[in-house]
Design a protein around this motif. Structure first.
Motif, mmCIF file in Angstrom:
data_model
loop_
_atom_site.group_PDB
_atom_site.id
_atom_site.type_symbol
_atom_site.label_atom_id
_atom_site.label_comp_id
_atom_site.label_asym_id
_atom_site.label_seq_id
_atom_site.Cartn_x
_atom_site.Cartn_y
_atom_site.Cartn_z
ATOM 1 N N ARG A 1 36.789 -46.919 -15.785
ATOM 2 C CA ARG A 1 36.084 -47.329 -14.560
ATOM 3 C C ARG A 1 36.770 -46.772 -13.314
ATOM 4 O O ARG A 1 36.114 -46.411 -12.337
ATOM 5 N N VAL A 2 38.094 -46.700 -13.352
ATOM 6 C CA VAL A 2 38.800 -46.083 -12.221
ATOM 7 C C VAL A 2 38.336 -44.638 -12.043
ATOM 8 O O VAL A 2 38.033 -44.200 -10.923
ATOM 9 N N ALA A 3 38.263 -43.923 -13.145
ATOM 10 C CA ALA A 3 37.835 -42.521 -13.070
ATOM 11 C C ALA A 3 36.412 -42.413 -12.498
ATOM 12 O O ALA A 3 36.132 -41.579 -11.629
ATOM 13 N N ASP A 4 35.527 -43.290 -12.982
ATOM 14 C CA ASP A 4 34.137 -43.253 -12.509
ATOM 15 C C ASP A 4 34.058 -43.531 -11.007
ATOM 16 O O ASP A 4 33.306 -42.882 -10.275
ATOM 17 N N ARG A 5 34.821 -44.507 -10.550
ATOM 18 C CA ARG A 5 34.696 -44.906 -9.144
ATOM 19 C C ARG A 5 35.402 -43.939 -8.205
ATOM 20 O O ARG A 5 34.985 -43.762 -7.064
ATOM 21 N N LEU A 6 36.434 -43.297 -8.706
ATOM 22 C CA LEU A 6 37.028 -42.213 -7.922
ATOM 23 C C LEU A 6 35.992 -41.127 -7.668
ATOM 24 O O LEU A 6 35.909 -40.563 -6.561
ATOM 25 N N ALA A 7 35.221 -40.820 -8.702
ATOM 26 C CA ALA A 7 34.200 -39.771 -8.568
ATOM 27 C C ALA A 7 33.159 -40.159 -7.516
ATOM 28 O O ALA A 7 32.650 -39.302 -6.783
ATOM 29 N N GLU A 8 32.864 -41.451 -7.446
ATOM 30 C CA GLU A 8 31.897 -41.896 -6.430
ATOM 31 C C GLU A 8 32.477 -41.822 -5.022
ATOM 32 O O GLU A 8 31.749 -41.590 -4.054
ATOM 33 N N LEU A 9 33.785 -42.059 -4.905
ATOM 34 C CA LEU A 9 34.399 -42.153 -3.574
ATOM 35 C C LEU A 9 34.916 -40.820 -3.035
ATOM 36 O O LEU A 9 35.020 -40.639 -1.822
ATOM 37 N N ALA A 10 35.273 -39.910 -3.932
ATOM 38 C CA ALA A 10 35.970 -38.699 -3.497
ATOM 39 C C ALA A 10 35.182 -37.880 -2.452
ATOM 40 O O ALA A 10 35.763 -37.463 -1.440
ATOM 41 N N PRO A 11 33.873 -37.662 -2.657
ATOM 42 C CA PRO A 11 33.153 -36.863 -1.643
ATOM 43 C C PRO A 11 33.149 -37.540 -0.264
ATOM 44 O O PRO A 11 33.326 -36.883 0.761
ATOM 45 N N PHE A 12 32.981 -38.853 -0.259
ATOM 46 C CA PHE A 12 32.984 -39.597 1.004
ATOM 47 C C PHE A 12 34.350 -39.483 1.697
ATOM 48 O O PHE A 12 34.439 -39.272 2.911
ATOM 49 N N ALA A 13 35.408 -39.586 0.905
ATOM 50 C CA ALA A 13 36.751 -39.456 1.472
ATOM 51 C C ALA A 13 36.937 -38.077 2.090
ATOM 52 O O ALA A 13 37.400 -37.930 3.230
ATOM 53 N N ARG A 14 36.530 -37.066 1.348
ATOM 54 C CA ARG A 14 36.718 -35.692 1.807
ATOM 55 C C ARG A 14 35.945 -35.431 3.099
ATOM 56 O O ARG A 14 36.453 -34.765 4.016
ATOM 57 N N GLU A 15 34.726 -35.949 3.154
ATOM 58 C CA GLU A 15 33.926 -35.780 4.389
ATOM 59 C C GLU A 15 34.639 -36.354 5.605
ATOM 60 O O GLU A 15 34.436 -35.899 6.728
ATOM 61 N N HIS A 16 35.450 -37.384 5.362
ATOM 62 C CA HIS A 16 36.157 -38.032 6.466
ATOM 63 C C HIS A 16 37.569 -37.494 6.655
ATOM 64 O O HIS A 16 38.352 -38.043 7.433
ATOM 65 N N GLY A 17 37.910 -36.448 5.915
ATOM 66 C CA GLY A 17 39.248 -35.867 6.061
ATOM 67 C C GLY A 17 40.356 -36.771 5.554
ATOM 68 O O GLY A 17 41.500 -36.683 6.006
ATOM 69 N N VAL A 18 40.008 -37.627 4.592
ATOM 70 C CA VAL A 18 40.980 -38.574 4.041
ATOM 71 C C VAL A 18 41.133 -38.313 2.546
ATOM 72 O O VAL A 18 40.146 -38.041 1.852
ATOM 73 N N ARG A 19 42.374 -38.381 2.070
ATOM 74 C CA ARG A 19 42.619 -38.248 0.633
ATOM 75 C C ARG A 19 42.773 -39.633 -0.001
ATOM 76 O O ARG A 19 43.440 -40.505 0.568
ATOM 77 N N LEU A 20 42.184 -39.780 -1.142
ATOM 78 C CA LEU A 20 42.423 -40.966 -1.964
ATOM 79 C C LEU A 20 43.739 -40.736 -2.698
ATOM 80 O O LEU A 20 43.841 -39.821 -3.514
ATOM 81 N N VAL A 21 44.734 -41.538 -2.383
ATOM 82 C CA VAL A 21 46.084 -41.279 -2.872
ATOM 83 C C VAL A 21 46.418 -42.295 -3.965
ATOM 84 O O VAL A 21 46.708 -43.462 -3.692
ATOM 85 N N LEU A 22 46.360 -41.830 -5.195
ATOM 86 C CA LEU A 22 46.604 -42.717 -6.337
ATOM 87 C C LEU A 22 48.081 -43.076 -6.431
ATOM 88 O O LEU A 22 48.946 -42.200 -6.424
#
Lengths: 282, 282
Positions: free
Chosen positions: A120-141
């Motif tokens: 589920r972590v992998a799935d939800r990262l996939a949902e969030l990653a494009p939004f993060a990138r658009e905002h110039g923010v990295r999701l930092v595990l």
């Protein structure tokens, strides 16, 4: 700011009793160029005010803590987590950092299914990653120490965090190396090197691992030099990757929290100079 | 002995208050075919008497706990450890088991050098392995949960234990898979499969991981079903390797220790039948 502190950042969890403004002022007084912020203190100050407070003090924001908690098994819990992480991404961009630290979450109540939670972590990262990138923010595990695998983070090693990050661009999903959580890992040197090669090291956090483990296990983090961690090999491995970012000190510790911040910071800078700085290169 | 308990072994640490004779009698009363012995209880009974007590009851000895503590940095400490491990090898052979469990030891007092401690473990294994093999005993490396890396065992993962075992014949150096210590490992399935391919699985120990972590972190082990571990994937992975040996229940837990052994064993056998046995195949 003195030059030898040019990469030292105060994570505001270390001086938990300080408001955001007090932490910013305290960090500035101690000659630090940066702070790592927690969302509760940002919310308390107000997002725009928090951003302005840091900016007006001439400090950087090294990271925002924290998003994550992505393991809910029910649709409502999953949606709430996605919404909260999108809000955190916007907050990170607003306070001026590209690093949103994620503690991925443990097992849902009553579940023992680590594999399911990790998927589920992998799935939800996939949902969030494009939004993060658009905002110039990295999701930092943030891989957390395995003693928290069930209740805080089903991601326990840097290698595992890098595997989760792998499907995504490095400017969308990255990792933080926190000495407390990873110092024990026999594969640490290899994993840090890999993280460097893959351009995924977004943050380096230092604190010690105190023994005995505190009654509240979350509070076993200690001031550098007070515990069992040798900061030399970890810091050298980080340096060898070419990492030139901030070094955040994040300590959850009841004794440190009950000490006035203006006494904590001189100890923190002294231990940083003694135990970490000599291995940062440059 | 009932057939479905044909592989279940009582590690005598689970019934800590029982003498060796009491534990052997208790295991026999509960229908168990085997016991895992601790050296202190063996010494208390006398080595030959201990061996005879188990034999006369018609039980097997699934393992002897424990040797190890191989990380001393001073020559006297190193020599004492080698001497003690040679004694333990002889004891294992005498009580009739080929599995001497090793807890390798943590950092020496004042040291923070994990790499050095790990190298000393490798060196001392090399010194002990031929002696063990001559006595028909395997040195069985036990990776301990990473929360014990500094004070109990600098070997934290099954992969790391297998790497340490690799230079030696499989009948000299092997590993034990203890659910408490390894359940969190994202590479566990791969490491168990490797351990099977390399013929290194000498023992399978089961107990649960209780939360919150106990004030004495060593006592966080729990009865299967009371904690956060899913025994299904681990047991299936072990079974898939072809492992047909004993399944030892080893629990350090203050509540269980204060419960009469004759109440602990029925719970233990019931939980074993419910949570472990269905996945053992055969």
């Amino acid at each position: 700011m003195t030059d030898d502190l040019a990469r030292l950042s105060l994570n505001t969890a270390t001086t938990k009793r300080w408001t955001l403004r007090e932490a910013v002022d305290g960090a500035a007084r101690a000659g630090l160029p940066a702070v790592g912020l927690w969302r509760d203190r940002v919310a308390e100050a107000g997002l725009e005010t928090a951003a302005k407070t840091v900016r007006d003090a001439g400090l950087r924001v090294s990271s925002l803590c924290r998003g994550g908690f992505l393991t809910a098994a029910d649709p409502a819990g999953a949606q709430a987590a996605l919404d909260d992480n999108r809000a955190a991404i916007v907050e990170a961009a607003t306070v001026g950092t590209d690093a949103l630290i994620l503690v991925v979450g443990g097992l849902p109540d009553g579940s023992r299914d680590l594999a399911g939670a990790r998927a589920r972590v992998a799935d939800r990262l996939a949902e969030l990653a494009p939004f993060a990138r658009e905002h110039g923010v990295r999701l930092v595990l943030e891989p957390l120490h395995p003693m928290y695998v069930a209740d805080r983070a089903v991601v326990s090693t840097l290698e595992q965090a890098l595997d989760l990050a792998a499907p995504h661009p490095a400017d969308a999903v990255a990792v933080v190396v926190d000495t407390f959580h990873v110092f024990w890992d026999p594969n640490l040197a290899d994993s840090v090197a890999r993280a460097g090669r893959e351009h995924r090291i977004a943050a380096y956090q230092v604190c010690d691992f105190n023994l005995p483990i505190a009654a509240d296990a979350l509070l076993s983090r200690g001031m550098m030099g007070d515990g069992v961690i040798d900061f030399t090999p970890i810091t050298r491995a980080i340096t060898a990757t070419g990492y030139t970012g901030d070094v955040e000190v994040e300590i959850f510790n009841a004794d440190i929290w009950s000490t006035p911040g203006d006494e904590v910071l001189p100890t923190m800078t002294a231990r940083y100079r003694q135990l970490v700085l000599p291995h940062l290169g440059g």
